[in-house]
Write an enzyme that holds these catalytic residues in place. Structure first.
Site, PDB file in Angstrom:
ATOM      1  N   SER A 254      95.181  87.634  36.385  1.00 26.81           N
ATOM      2  CA  SER A 254      96.150  86.566  36.635  1.00 26.81           C
ATOM      3  C   SER A 254      95.423  85.400  37.301  1.00 26.81           C
ATOM      4  CB  SER A 254      97.261  87.071  37.553  1.00 26.81           C
ATOM      5  OG  SER A 254      96.745  87.178  38.869  1.00 26.81           O
ATOM      6  N   LYS A 255      96.181  84.351  37.551  1.00 29.56           N
ATOM      7  CA  LYS A 255      95.594  83.132  38.129  1.00 29.56           C
ATOM      8  C   LYS A 255      94.862  83.417  39.436  1.00 29.56           C
ATOM      9  CE  LYS A 255      97.701  79.350  35.902  1.00 29.56           C
ATOM     10  NZ  LYS A 255      99.086  79.612  35.469  1.00 29.56           N
ATOM     11  N   ARG A 256      95.292  84.473  40.133  1.00 29.52           N
ATOM     12  CA  ARG A 256      94.616  84.825  41.395  1.00 29.52           C
ATOM     13  C   ARG A 256      93.126  85.065  41.181  1.00 29.52           C
ATOM     14  NH1 ARG A 256      95.368  89.625  43.377  1.00 29.52           N
ATOM     15  NH2 ARG A 256      96.485  90.380  41.555  1.00 29.52           N
TER      16      ARG A 256
END
Ligand code: GLU
Length: 491
Positions: A254-256
């Site tokens: 994910s963007k994390r």
């Protein structure tokens, strides 16, 4: 049976790297087995529809060089298929299921459903989904309510007992107890649009999809899809649910973790070659050894047998390694061509474009080893087109040296360039080596401040040829400016 596979994205956001992998696997599978690959835009969820997402799908495929076997064509007779343009077909087929007692009209309002959910969870239990209260309404009564204009949806009559078998080419036979399947899901919404479950089954039938390669997040819905195929008495395609893509911490990517959309990577200066090669290795391998594959190779070599069931882990450093590899192997012309827009974006190519392009072309041979992504070019080569900021001592003095020493070194270095252009790069190296020795310095203590002053970065190409390209006039001017900055501070 001819291989016919599709990429079927929902245009709700930018193309995620997981979607890109699905597209690539389908495309390579089609090519390698002499089949066909088509695109279907699954845009029946109008509330989440986004125009830009559709553009992004086409841009991403074009950037990767993935060509569709069907369309775009004049007249739009063939693909790419757009589900919102096929609504009548889905309506007819949902009606067919109602007529055959395989589906039914449900009149529950969203408030009814909310109340149902509240009751189910009141004692701390989990919601068990729709309680099938309209399933046994008398069909004639239901037809009357519909005729009088009452708002309704159409639900699929799911099997209550037993289990449904999903035959997955990668995972084997997966048996699902029917009681665990989402109870009687909606197949046609009250706005007349189908849900994904109905639309894609109808389409995969009429489009003669032979295999469905898609992400593993769809596996829990697969038994329902099998049931819908059976309800129509259609043959279901062969399923292949692809392993998940995880970040380095073992959680879903994910963007994390960093960039996740194809657009992010494109704008950050990654090459399609690197993305294609690296992404294809997420859950696929050739022989467990070979890592470098160009698109043409994969169009021949890709097989479903070499897919892996285990989750793949996305390694950004590994992607950088592939990118650096492909940047190094690009021919000179193409690399120049790709770098020009990066330099323009960074504001470094104002003025005479031809002059800049010539200098860029001269500089590339010494700089290309320093480039991991196209967007590194302005950092590595910017010094040839704009003066680095020489007003800030922290940009001039290397971390391990002190200001007064660096100031003295730079002053001495001003004398080092006499005869520079008459010597070869090797001779200049030797010359600076000798000077450092004479001045009681380590080579780095002399060259690092010079590098920072002249190129503004520690990531510059080799210094001697860089100075030759920069020219002695600019070299002298930059040195003088830097010395002034440091002197002002030491005073
Ligand atoms: N529209 C679905 C998605 O966005 C496609 C799933 C499938 O390939 O069947 O992932």
């Amino acid at each position: 049976m001819k291989t016919r596979v599709r990429y079927a994205p929902s245009p709700t956001g930018l193309q995620h790297i997981g979607g890109v992998r699905t597209a690539l696997f389908n495309y390579f599978f089609a090519k390698a087995s002499g089949g066909e690959f088509f695109l279907r835009i699954e845009d029946t969820d109008q509330s989440r529809y986004d125009d830009r997402a559709v553009e992004d799908i086409y841009e991403t495929l074009a950037w990767l060089g993935i060509e569709l076997d069907e369309g775009p064509r004049e007249g739009g007779e063939f693909g790419p298929y757009v589900q919102s343009q096929r609504v009548e077909l889905y309506k007819t087929h949902s009606q067919k299921l109602v007529n055959d007692d395989k589906a039914y009209a449900c009149f529950c309002s969203s408030e009814d459903l909310e109340r149902m959910r509240e009751q189910q969870t009141a004692d701390g239990g989990a919601s068990t989904g729709y309680d099938r209260r309209c399933r046994d309404l008398d069909p004639n009564v239901a037809a009357g309510r519909i005729a009088s204009g009452e708002k309704h949806v159409i639900r699929f009559k799911g099997a209550l007992l037993g289990e449904t078998m999903v035959n997955d080419i990668l995972l084997g036979e997966v048996a699902w107890p029917n009681k665990n399947i989402n109870p009687d899901p909606v197949i046609l919404k009250s706005d007349g649009f189908p849900t994904y479950h109905l639309a894609h089954v109808v389409d995969d039938h009429f489009m003669q999809t032979s295999h469905v390669l898609r992400g593993q997040e769809w596996l829990p819905s697969a038994p329902l899809h099998v049931q819908i195929f059976e309800a129509f008495a259609w043959q279901a395609p062969i399923y292949c649910h692809l392993s998940m893509i995880m970040g380095s911490d073992g959680h879903k990517l994910s963007k994390r973790h960093g960039s996740t959309s194809a657009q992010d990577f494109r704008l950050a200066g990654y090459l399609p070659e690197a993305i294609i090669n690296y992404i294809t290795l997420l859950g696929w391998s050739f022989d467990g050894e070979r890592e470098l594959f160009e698109k043409q190779d994969l169009e021949k070599l890709f097989t479903l047998e070499k897919l892996s069931k285990s989750p793949a882990s996305f390694d950004y450093q590994k992607l950088d390694w592939f990118n650096a590899h492909y940047l190094r192997s690009l021919d000179h012309e193409r690399l120049c061509h790709l770098i020009v827009p990066e330099m323009q974006k960074a504001g470094l190519f104002a003025g005479n474009l031809t002059e800049h392009a010539i200098l860029l072309s001269q500089a590339l041979p010494i700089a290309r080893d320093r480039l991991h992504k196209l967007s590194d070019a302005p950092i590595v080569l910017g010094f040839l087109f704009a003066e680095p900021d020489l007003s800030k001592p922290e940009l001039i003095v290397p971390k391990k040296q002190n200001t007064a020493d660096v100031c003295a070194i730079l002053e001495k270095a001003q004398t080092a360039f006499v005869g520079f252009l008459d010597r070869s790069d090797e001779q200049n190296e030797a010359h600076f080596h000798q000077l450092a020795q004479d001045w009681g310095l380590k080579l780095g203590q002399l060259l690092m401040p010079l590098r920072l002053v002249l190129t503004g970065t520690s990531a510059s190409p080799p210094l001697m040829p860089s100075i030759r390209l920069l020219g002695l006039e600019k070299t002298t001017r930059r040195l003088a400016k830097a010395i002034q900055t440091l002197k002002d501070l030491v005073k």
